[in-house]
Design an enzyme around this catalytic site. Structure first.
Site, PDB file in Angstrom:
ATOM      1  N   ASP A  88       0.487  -1.583  -0.006  1.00 38.81           N
ATOM      2  CA  ASP A  88       0.413   0.156  -0.152  1.00 38.81           C
ATOM      3  C   ASP A  88       0.487   1.031  -0.050  1.00 38.81           C
ATOM      4  O   ASP A  88       0.375   1.820   0.027  1.00 38.81           O
ATOM      5  CB  ASP A  88      -1.210  -0.366   1.062  1.00 38.81           C
ATOM      6  CG  ASP A  88      -2.077  -0.225   1.124  1.00 38.81           C
ATOM      7  OD1 ASP A  88      -1.989  -0.840  -0.140  1.00 38.81           O
ATOM      8  OD2 ASP A  88      -2.407  -1.664   2.285  1.00 38.81           O
ATOM      9  N   ASP A 149      -6.708  -4.809  -4.618  1.00 43.66           N
ATOM     10  CA  ASP A 149      -6.268  -3.301  -4.036  1.00 43.66           C
ATOM     11  C   ASP A 149      -5.127  -3.019  -3.889  1.00 43.66           C
ATOM     12  O   ASP A 149      -4.676  -1.590  -4.458  1.00 43.66           O
ATOM     13  CB  ASP A 149      -6.328  -3.395  -2.135  1.00 43.66           C
ATOM     14  CG  ASP A 149      -7.308  -4.082  -1.675  1.00 43.66           C
ATOM     15  OD1 ASP A 149      -7.586  -5.355  -1.757  1.00 43.66           O
ATOM     16  OD2 ASP A 149      -7.273  -3.919  -0.181  1.00 43.66           O
ATOM     17  N   GLY A 207      -8.513 -18.975  -5.444  1.00 43.28           N
ATOM     18  CA  GLY A 207      -8.762 -17.474  -5.168  1.00 43.28           C
ATOM     19  C   GLY A 207      -8.932 -17.577  -3.526  1.00 43.28           C
ATOM     20  O   GLY A 207      -9.873 -18.767  -3.740  1.00 43.28           O
ATOM     21  N   THR A 209     -10.393 -15.344  -0.119  1.00 45.02           N
ATOM     22  CA  THR A 209     -11.069 -13.599  -0.056  1.00 45.02           C
ATOM     23  C   THR A 209     -10.173 -13.225   2.274  1.00 45.02           C
ATOM     24  O   THR A 209      -9.749 -14.361   2.691  1.00 45.02           O
ATOM     25  CB  THR A 209     -13.250 -13.384  -0.177  1.00 45.02           C
ATOM     26  OG1 THR A 209     -12.975 -11.806   0.874  1.00 45.02           O
ATOM     27  CG2 THR A 209     -13.327 -14.270   2.247  1.00 45.02           C
TER      28      THR A 209
END
Length: 375
Positions: A88, A149, A207, A209
């Site tokens: 980030d 993200d 995949g 979450t």
């Protein structure tokens, strides 16, 4: 409506300078009061971005002084390497030092921004050809993970190539964006929050979450990151696959909106009177639709469809989710959800929700944009 909402958001941001001092807002836990930190969260760039947007709109020197102060804080954070072991970096520095460079052409801000891009490149994993989201190199749980993200962190790398002349930043951003398109976007135009690869071979594993409802569900904020992120990758690369992917994700998002056009926190969660919204997801999506519309020809038959969704969502955010008629409020946008399954601020202010809300408002009413690319 837009001007009233912008003026209110700028005034609240100005009021928060004194409230927050040298600290940075993250999320609230009671729907009223922001948790503050000394610039060690992944979200702290959004406060800086709010200050810069508010300054550009108003010209108020107090807002500029506060924004510059945050950039000095980010310089200190870089020097001390505080909480930078994640992807980030783009959220932190695109909205602080890159923003200052865009606005003032400050050479120190330019240098800090390039250092931030170099720091982000430390997340590049050559064997797997991806930017690792979390954890150190070789981490048994996080080492092979990408998350959607990261698409909003890639503009820092694209920008760095433009301003240094070094193609490596852009080349890595493109490879990561292409891998995200291939593995995070499902065949039905929904998306995974995260995807895992074998760290040694790069072989895809599957995949999952982190903040969504289930591994197979579609976390609405992740879908919004994808809409905006792929549109921004198109801006920098002109790869038509990125534009088409943004459109696919946008259609999926719009088709599943509830009556008031503001998303629940996951598209697959059971909906009842107590199901949480995520206003921040809709604010991000609104910015994504605005970016997408800038790249579509006026004759594109889907332009009215996207414009209508944008108008409905922004009207709903202003009229039913903002703090427009609450002059003492700290936040700009109510009913955001951070991590519902983890019971972490499931119905609160989110500083990124506030940032994208103001960015979207400014794009509705002025020529101002965010800080993801040089205007």
């Amino acid at each position: 409506m837009w001007k009233l909402a912008i003026d209110d958001a700028v005034q609240k941001t100005r009021d928060n300078i004194e409230r927050f001092g040298r600290l940075f807002p993250h999320v609230s836990t009671d729907g009223k009061t922001y948790q503050l930190n000394p610039n060690d969260e992944w979200t702290d760039g959004f406060w800086s971005g709010l200050l810069w947007l508010s300054y550009e709109y108003s010209g108020d020197p107090a807002l500029r002084e506060a924004a510059v102060s945050t950039v000095r804080s980010f310089e200190s954070r870089m020097e001390q390497n505080v909480a930078l072991a994640h992807h980030d970096i783009g959220f932190l520095y695109s909205l602080s030092s890159v923003a200052q460079w865009f606005i003032e052409k400050d050479e120190a801000a330019l240098a800090l921004s390039v250092r931030a891009a170099d720091k982000l490149l430390e997340r590049w994993r050559e064997k797997g050809a991806y930017i690792q989201a979390w954890g150190p190199l070789g981490d048994p749980e996080q080492g092979g993970r990408i998350i959607i993200d990261c698409l909003l962190n890639l503009p820092l790398l694209y920008w760095a190539s433009e301003h240094t002349g070094d193609p490596k930043y852009k080349e890595i951003a493109i490879v990561h964006a292409e891998k995200s398109r291939r593995y995070l976007v499902r065949g039905d135009d929904s998306s995974y929050h995260t995807f895992h690869f074998n760290q040694e071979t790069g072989e895809p594993i599957g995949g999952s979450t982190h903040q969504g409802y289930t591994n197979g569900s579609t976390w609405t904020r992740g879908q919004a990151w994808g809409i905006y992120g792929f549109a921004l990758s198109y801006r920098y690369t002109k790869n038509p696959l990125f534009l088409e992917t943004s459109k696919r994700l946008a259609r999926y998002f719009i088709e599943r909106l509830p009556e008031d056009s503001v998303a629940y926190w996951d598209f697959n969660v059971d909906v009842n009177d107590h199901t949480y919204r995520d206003s921040s997801a809709s604010a991000i999506a609104a910015c994504g639709w605005q970016e997408l519309l800038e790249h579509l020809d006026a004759s594109d038959p889907e332009v009215p469809y996207f414009r209508d969704a944008l108008q409905r969502t922004m009207e709903s955010l202003v009229q039913s989710y903002s703090t427009l008629n609450e002059p003492g409020a700290q936040g700009l946008l109510k009913h955001g959800s951070y991590h519902v399954r983890g019971n972490s601020s499931p119905d609160d202010y989110m500083i990124w929700g506030d940032y994208y809300y103001l960015e979207a408002l400014l794009r509705m009413d002025t020529a101002l944009r965010g800080y993801w690319y040089d205007r």
